[in-house]
Design a protein around this motif. Structure first.
Motif, PDB file in Angstrom:
ATOM      1  N   VAL A  53       0.817  -1.219   0.000  1.00 45.22           N
ATOM      2  CA  VAL A  53       0.000   0.000   0.000  1.00 45.22           C
ATOM      3  C   VAL A  53       0.849   1.267   0.000  1.00 45.22           C
ATOM      4  N   LYS A  54       2.134   1.152   0.322  1.00 44.41           N
ATOM      5  CA  LYS A  54       3.003   2.326   0.374  1.00 44.41           C
ATOM      6  C   LYS A  54       3.547   2.708  -1.001  1.00 44.41           C
ATOM      7  N   ALA A  55       3.248   1.919  -2.012  1.00 35.87           N
ATOM      8  CA  ALA A  55       3.893   2.102  -3.312  1.00 35.87           C
ATOM      9  C   ALA A  55       3.576   3.457  -3.948  1.00 35.87           C
ATOM     10  N   THR A  56       2.310   3.866  -3.925  1.00 34.24           N
ATOM     11  CA  THR A  56       1.924   5.112  -4.601  1.00 34.24           C
ATOM     12  C   THR A  56       2.718   6.298  -4.087  1.00 34.24           C
ATOM     13  N   TYR A  57       2.727   6.492  -2.779  1.00 36.71           N
ATOM     14  CA  TYR A  57       3.378   7.692  -2.241  1.00 36.71           C
ATOM     15  C   TYR A  57       4.869   7.492  -2.027  1.00 36.71           C
ATOM     16  N   GLY A  58       5.308   6.230  -1.927  1.00 36.94           N
ATOM     17  CA  GLY A  58       6.738   5.979  -1.908  1.00 36.94           C
ATOM     18  C   GLY A  58       7.376   6.391  -3.221  1.00 36.94           C
ATOM     19  N   THR A 118       4.473  -1.269 -10.882  1.00 35.16           N
ATOM     20  CA  THR A 118       4.132  -2.672 -11.132  1.00 35.16           C
ATOM     21  C   THR A 118       4.723  -3.616 -10.082  1.00 35.16           C
ATOM     22  N   GLU A 119       5.827  -3.214  -9.468  1.00 33.59           N
ATOM     23  CA  GLU A 119       6.425  -3.994  -8.376  1.00 33.59           C
ATOM     24  C   GLU A 119       6.925  -3.039  -7.306  1.00 33.59           C
ATOM     25  N   TYR A 120       6.731  -3.415  -6.051  1.00 33.37           N
ATOM     26  CA  TYR A 120       7.204  -2.568  -4.948  1.00 33.37           C
ATOM     27  C   TYR A 120       7.259  -3.420  -3.680  1.00 33.37           C
ATOM     28  N   GLY A 121       8.457  -3.659  -3.182  1.00 34.60           N
ATOM     29  CA  GLY A 121       8.555  -4.389  -1.924  1.00 34.60           C
ATOM     30  C   GLY A 121       9.518  -5.553  -1.978  1.00 34.60           C
ATOM     31  N   ALA A 122       9.595  -6.271  -0.858  1.00 38.12           N
ATOM     32  CA  ALA A 122      10.555  -7.348  -0.684  1.00 38.12           C
ATOM     33  C   ALA A 122      10.011  -8.672  -1.188  1.00 38.12           C
ATOM     34  N   LYS A 123      10.914  -9.438  -1.779  1.00 39.75           N
ATOM     35  CA  LYS A 123      10.621 -10.806  -2.175  1.00 39.75           C
ATOM     36  C   LYS A 123      11.584 -11.706  -1.414  1.00 39.75           C
ATOM     37  N   TYR A 124      11.047 -12.536  -0.552  1.00 40.22           N
ATOM     38  CA  TYR A 124      11.884 -13.358   0.304  1.00 40.22           C
ATOM     39  C   TYR A 124      12.168 -14.707  -0.324  1.00 40.22           C
ATOM     40  N   ARG A 125      13.451 -15.073  -0.294  1.00 38.84           N
ATOM     41  CA  ARG A 125      13.882 -16.374  -0.774  1.00 38.84           C
ATOM     42  C   ARG A 125      14.546 -17.117   0.386  1.00 38.84           C
ATOM     43  N   LEU A 126      15.004 -18.333   0.123  1.00 37.38           N
ATOM     44  CA  LEU A 126      15.548 -19.153   1.205  1.00 37.38           C
ATOM     45  C   LEU A 126      16.774 -18.514   1.831  1.00 37.38           C
ATOM     46  N   LEU A 127      17.697 -18.015   1.013  1.00 31.00           N
ATOM     47  CA  LEU A 127      18.958 -17.487   1.532  1.00 31.00           C
ATOM     48  C   LEU A 127      19.152 -15.998   1.250  1.00 31.00           C
ATOM     49  N   SER A 128      18.126 -15.320   0.767  1.00 29.13           N
ATOM     50  CA  SER A 128      18.293 -13.903   0.454  1.00 29.13           C
ATOM     51  C   SER A 128      16.962 -13.180   0.503  1.00 29.13           C
ATOM     52  N   SER A 129      17.048 -11.865   0.442  1.00 29.84           N
ATOM     53  CA  SER A 129      15.866 -11.008   0.401  1.00 29.84           C
ATOM     54  C   SER A 129      16.085  -9.958  -0.675  1.00 29.84           C
ATOM     55  N   ASP A 130      15.197  -9.900  -1.647  1.00 28.99           N
ATOM     56  CA  ASP A 130      15.315  -8.953  -2.747  1.00 28.99           C
ATOM     57  C   ASP A 130      14.196  -7.919  -2.655  1.00 28.99           C
ATOM     58  N   THR A 131      14.585  -6.643  -2.616  1.00 29.45           N
ATOM     59  CA  THR A 131      13.608  -5.560  -2.651  1.00 29.45           C
ATOM     60  C   THR A 131      13.600  -4.989  -4.061  1.00 29.45           C
ATOM     61  N   VAL A 132      12.448  -5.026  -4.704  1.00 30.31           N
ATOM     62  CA  VAL A 132      12.337  -4.648  -6.110  1.00 30.31           C
ATOM     63  C   VAL A 132      11.286  -3.557  -6.275  1.00 30.31           C
ATOM     64  N   VAL A 133      11.621  -2.550  -7.075  1.00 25.07           N
ATOM     65  CA  VAL A 133      10.656  -1.527  -7.475  1.00 25.07           C
ATOM     66  C   VAL A 133      10.713  -1.412  -8.993  1.00 25.07           C
ATOM     67  N   ALA A 134       9.564  -1.539  -9.631  1.00 28.93           N
ATOM     68  CA  ALA A 134       9.474  -1.404 -11.086  1.00 28.93           C
ATOM     69  C   ALA A 134       8.299  -0.495 -11.417  1.00 28.93           C
ATOM     70  N   ALA A 135       8.469   0.340 -12.425  1.00 26.19           N
ATOM     71  CA  ALA A 135       7.414   1.291 -12.778  1.00 26.19           C
ATOM     72  C   ALA A 135       7.470   1.634 -14.251  1.00 26.19           C
ATOM     73  N   THR A 136       6.335   2.072 -14.766  1.00 29.87           N
ATOM     74  CA  THR A 136       6.266   2.597 -16.126  1.00 29.87           C
ATOM     75  C   THR A 136       5.830   4.061 -16.053  1.00 29.87           C
ATOM     76  N   GLY A 137       6.166   4.824 -17.069  1.00 30.28           N
ATOM     77  CA  GLY A 137       5.789   6.231 -17.105  1.00 30.28           C
ATOM     78  C   GLY A 137       5.317   6.643 -18.483  1.00 30.28           C
ATOM     79  N   LYS A 138       4.405   7.596 -18.518  1.00 30.01           N
ATOM     80  CA  LYS A 138       3.881   8.135 -19.781  1.00 30.01           C
ATOM     81  C   LYS A 138       3.711   9.635 -19.638  1.00 30.01           C
ATOM     82  N   LEU A 139       4.300  10.390 -20.567  1.00 28.35           N
ATOM     83  CA  LEU A 139       4.191  11.845 -20.569  1.00 28.35           C
ATOM     84  C   LEU A 139       3.195  12.255 -21.643  1.00 28.35           C
TER      85      LEU A 139
END
Length: 219
Positions: A53-58, A118-139
């Motif tokens: 839920v923090k993605a929009t304002y983050g 399209t993506e925002y936040g942590a993805k937990y794996r067995l031996l690691s933690s990946d925080t990913v943010v992905a976005a698209t933009g249109k002007l």
């Protein structure tokens, strides 16, 4: 009066590694962009397609700097958001539905930037933690409704735990990293990196420099 206008317009771990990429499909046609020559941009609160839920304002908090550095006047994002809210529009989807002409009438900007997370936040794996943010933009040109530019970018922060002691130590380190990522908004920093990749001018298929930049090309 404004209400009617709006409503009618519907570091922990063995390695911390930031990576990212900016993408665009094929060669970008800048003819409409160059003809429009936007000087000012209103950024609408991003649509959130992630579960966080923090993605929009983050993401919204990160966009003004790269746009300003690229040579554009950016309407204060907090003021824009509050203007929408004061007039009954609280969801990003409703804000994005306002017609371009109405946005120009209300805010006076030359162009609007529409962002989708399209993506925002942590993805937990067995031996690691990946925080990913992905976005698209249109002007979009608010005078004509023409799309001037589209792009996409992503950034990631990968933390691999290593507390020593082989696999058991790695598991313990990963658990600690995951706990830290849960209590600290790592995504906010990653959103800043993704925003810079998406909105910094001068990149292949990226935004053009604006008139406030010394690298602006007027011809």
């Amino acid at each position: 009066m404004m209400q009617r206008l709006l409503k009618t317009g519907l570091c922990l771990g063995a390695a911390v590694l930031f990576t990212g990429c900016a993408t665009s499909s094929g060669h970008t046609d800048y003819s409409a962009y160059k003809a429009s020559r936007p000087r000012s941009i209103v950024v609408l609160p991003p649509l959130n397609e992630s579960p966080d839920v923090k993605a929009t304002y983050g993401m919204l908090a990160q966009v003004s700097y790269p746009l300003a550095e690229s040579g554009y006047y950016v309407l204060p994002v907090a003021l824009v958001d509050e203007t929408f809210r004061q007039n009954g529009l609280t969801a990003a989807g409703d804000m994005h539905a306002v017609a371009p002409g109405k946005l120009r009438e209300i805010f006076g900007a030359d162009a609007a930037l529409y962002i989708k997370v399209t993506e925002y936040g942590a993805k937990y794996r067995l031996l690691s933690s990946d925080t990913v943010v992905a976005a698209t933009g249109k002007l979009v040109d608010l005078r004509t409704g023409t799309t001037l530019w589209q792009g996409a970018a992503s950034s990631a922060n990968s933390s691999s735990g290593n507390a020593g002691g082989g696999i058991v130590g790695a598991l313990i380190g990963a658990a600690i990293a995951q706990a830290v990522n849960s209590t600290v908004d790592t995504s906010y920093k990653v959103a800043g990196a993704a925003s810079n990749k998406l909105l910094s001018a001068g990149q292949p298929n990226g935004l053009l420099y604006g008139p406030r930049s010394p690298r602006y090309e007027s011809d």
